[in-house]
Enzyme design. Structure first.
Site, PDB file in Angstrom:
ATOM      1  N   GLY A  46       0.890  -0.962  -0.062  1.00  0.00           N
ATOM      2  CA  GLY A  46       0.091  -0.141  -0.022  1.00  0.00           C
ATOM      3  C   GLY A  46       0.812   1.143  -0.021  1.00  0.00           C
ATOM      4  CB  SER A  48       5.069   2.653   4.257  1.00  0.00           C
ATOM      5  OG  SER A  48       5.877   3.634   3.870  1.00  0.00           O
ATOM      6  CB  CYS A  78       5.436  -3.842  -0.919  1.00  0.00           C
ATOM      7  SG  CYS A  78       5.953  -2.636  -1.876  1.00  0.00           S
ATOM      8  NE  ARG A 105       8.222   5.179   2.156  1.00  0.00           N
ATOM      9  CZ  ARG A 105       7.491   6.153   2.276  1.00  0.00           C
ATOM     10  NH1 ARG A 105       7.544   7.225   3.078  1.00  0.00           N
ATOM     11  NH2 ARG A 105       6.583   6.527   1.444  1.00  0.00           N
ATOM     12  NE  ARG A 135       5.572   5.459  -5.531  1.00  0.00           N
ATOM     13  CZ  ARG A 135       6.564   6.479  -5.835  1.00  0.00           C
ATOM     14  NH1 ARG A 135       7.038   6.395  -7.029  1.00  0.00           N
ATOM     15  NH2 ARG A 135       6.929   7.221  -5.024  1.00  0.00           N
ATOM     16  CG  HIS A 170       3.360  -6.519  -4.275  1.00  0.00           C
ATOM     17  ND1 HIS A 170       2.827  -6.171  -3.257  1.00  0.00           N
ATOM     18  CD2 HIS A 170       4.323  -5.382  -4.612  1.00  0.00           C
ATOM     19  CE1 HIS A 170       2.923  -4.972  -3.081  1.00  0.00           C
ATOM     20  NE2 HIS A 170       3.851  -4.430  -4.002  1.00  0.00           N
ATOM     21  CD  GLU A 172       0.795  -9.339  -2.633  1.00  0.00           C
ATOM     22  OE1 GLU A 172       2.059  -9.738  -2.267  1.00  0.00           O
ATOM     23  OE2 GLU A 172       0.543  -7.912  -2.633  1.00  0.00           O
TER      24      GLU A 172
HETATM   25  N1  GLN Z   1       6.174   2.750  -1.953  1.00  0.00           N
HETATM   26  C1  GLN Z   1       5.335   2.579  -1.039  1.00  0.00           C
HETATM   27  C2  GLN Z   1       5.531   2.860   0.443  1.00  0.00           C
HETATM   28  O1  GLN Z   1       6.312   3.705   0.683  1.00  0.00           O
HETATM   29  C3  GLN Z   1       5.220   0.864  -0.954  1.00  0.00           C
HETATM   30  C4  GLN Z   1       4.821   0.255  -2.262  1.00  0.00           C
HETATM   31  C5  GLN Z   1       4.164  -0.736  -2.227  1.00  0.00           C
HETATM   32  O2  GLN Z   1       3.626  -1.527  -1.262  1.00  0.00           O
HETATM   33  N2  GLN Z   1       3.757  -1.570  -3.290  1.00  0.00           N
HETATM   34  O3  GLN Z   1       4.871   2.622   1.243  1.00  0.00           O
END
Ligand code: GLN
Length: 189
Positions: A46, A48, A78, A105, A135, A170, A172
């Protein structure tokens, strides 16, 4: 066996599907009461900083940290990897902060914001794992009992520390359930 999936944001359904494929029951975690009786917890991807704030608002941050300290197996993908790290380079954002890892990150920059690669992961056997990065963060250093399970081009992308497992990618989002199965093994132990 019942696994909680933090359901404030992110790829909840995909983790649920992967775990159901492995024959385990799941429960969406939105309130502290949802943590009662779970044998493990998944923290999905998601964003963070947002997820950290939501964890505080929903009064879940401290209860989850406490369960993790007591040995509850937790798997973070992630954003979940970022939230489980004690150290997030250059950031004072909220975190659960249980792993002796140093996280960078959004480490792959804009042109590589999202990419996929087939990478062999020794802990999972010979067959390469199809990794999907969005990301993505990476771990640049582990300390203490934290251990890298996959280092690729100098970046740690899968790591564990006792009851905790984290991936920068990921699993999942693929049909390959080997990493979820690896996590469930922590519960059986
Ligand atoms: N860039 C997101 C973060 O800093 C992480 C990306 C992801 O969970 N796919 O939380």
């Amino acid at each position: 066996m019942k696994i909680g999936i933090l359901a404030l944001q992110g790829a909840v359904r995909e983790h649920r599907n992967a775990l159901h494929k492995l024959g385990v029951e799941t429960v969406d975690v939105l309130n502290p009461e949802d943590l009662e009786g779970i044998d493990g917890l998944v923290l999905p991807g998601g964003e963070s900083t947002t997820m950290g704030k939501l964890l505080v608002r929903y009064k879940l941050l401290e209860p989850i940290a406490e369960l993790g300290r007591k040995g509850l197996p937790i798997f973070g993908t992630c954003t979940g990897l970022i939230l489980l790290s004690k150290n997030i380079n250059g950031s004072d954002q909220y975190r659960i902060g249980l792993m002796d890892t140093f996280v960078e990150r959004n480490a792959y920059g804009r042109q590589l914001a999202s990419f996929e690669a087939d990478i062999p992961i020794p802990a999972l056997g010979d067959e390469p794992f199809h990794t999907v990065f969005i990301r993505a963060p990476y771990i640049d250093k582990v300390e203490g009992t934290a251990k890298a399970l996959l280092t690729y081009e100098g970046k740690i992308l899968l790591a564990e520390q006792d009851n905790l497992l984290v991936s920068a990618f990921h699993p999942e989002l693929t049909d390959d359930t080997r990493i979820h199965a690896y996590f469930l093994n922590k519960i059986k132990k």
